[in-house]
Write a protein that holds these residues in place. Sequence first.
Motif, short mmCIF file in Angstrom:
data_model
loop_
_atom_site.label_atom_id
_atom_site.label_comp_id
_atom_site.label_asym_id
_atom_site.label_seq_id
_atom_site.Cartn_x
_atom_site.Cartn_y
_atom_site.Cartn_z
N ASP A 205 30.22 80.07 24.06
CA ASP A 205 30.45 79.38 25.33
C ASP A 205 29.30 79.62 26.30
O ASP A 205 28.89 78.71 27.04
N TYR A 208 26.43 77.68 25.08
CA TYR A 208 26.72 76.25 25.30
C TYR A 208 26.31 75.85 26.72
O TYR A 208 25.76 74.77 26.94
N SER A 264 35.29 75.67 20.92
CA SER A 264 35.01 75.94 22.33
C SER A 264 35.83 75.01 23.21
O SER A 264 35.81 73.79 23.02
N GLN A 266 35.12 74.14 26.06
CA GLN A 266 34.20 73.36 26.89
C GLN A 266 33.83 72.01 26.25
O GLN A 266 33.32 71.13 26.94
#
Length: 347
Positions: A205, A208, A264, A266
């Motif tokens: 994350d 990312y 993830s 996100q």
Amino acid sequence: MEKLIKRICITAAIAALIAIGTFIYHFGLGFASNIGNWGAVGDFFGGVLNPTFALLSLILIAYTLMQNKKALEQSEKAIEQGTKAIEQNEKALQVSNKELELTRNELANSSKALEEQASLLAVQSFETTFFNMLELHNKLLSNIFYVRRDFSEKIIKELKIDFIDDGSANAKNLNSVDSLNRLLYAMNSAHSRTGFKVSITSIFDIFYRYENKVFGSYCRNLYQILKLIKLGIKGFSEQKKYSNILRSQLSNQELTLLMLNCTSPQVDEGQFRELIIYFELLEHLDFINITPTDQSPSFFRVNNPTINIDSEIINAYIKLNDDGKLLKSAFGQNAIFFQYCEGKGYI
């Protein structure tokens, strides 16, 4: 018929007049003096007129019978003609029905041909889009380039570690696969330097947020390809043929990145992960299951490059039924995965 009746009536009248005239001529006018004379008068007229009227009646009856016979013959001819007309109409209807049946068959064949043509055009259109997106997939992959950047310092600071090694010292090439190697190597380096106290999902994350522009468009295009296959092709077996074409081009590095990417929060709300499970895209992932010890729990180690994966990530790609048994997974028939499922009691 009317003329004959008139002639007979005229003949009967003339016969009656002749009989009356003859009687008056011989016997004169007047009333008979006794009953016997009246009887003689009746016998005279009966004997003279009855045969005449009987003959005329016979002629009329005979003529009527002849006319009835002709009418019957004409009726029989009309009935015969009507029967022939009905038979011809039946034959015409049969021919018409056959023509309608042939027309229906032709229309059905035409409709089927049009459906097949439409289906073929749809497949051709799909394949054109699919292979164009595969070409774009390869271009996006070739454009992936990763080396340790300045904002890696932000990652180091956020994780409170001293250094991130991306393996660039041992890199021989600068191609896309090597870049993915360095990216995953850097994630594993950050993971190990936290003493594995921070989950690999949290590590991803953070990467990312800072490194998404390196691989984000590549992953999004891959998601659209899988979505295109599922929505554009009917039947799982046909869909699987195209997903297998895509899967055959994915390296172990790409599969590892996809596995981390799709767990993830996100990225999305799980739609990408559902497609990976649906098409069993991780079946050929090269990984092993590390059995737990007193010091560490069970985890998985992906090879080439080496990166440690928590069991929770593997479990995110498993679907169980109501009885807690394996229903479907993203790992297909992967032998290592089946060993894990046997140990967990999923199968």
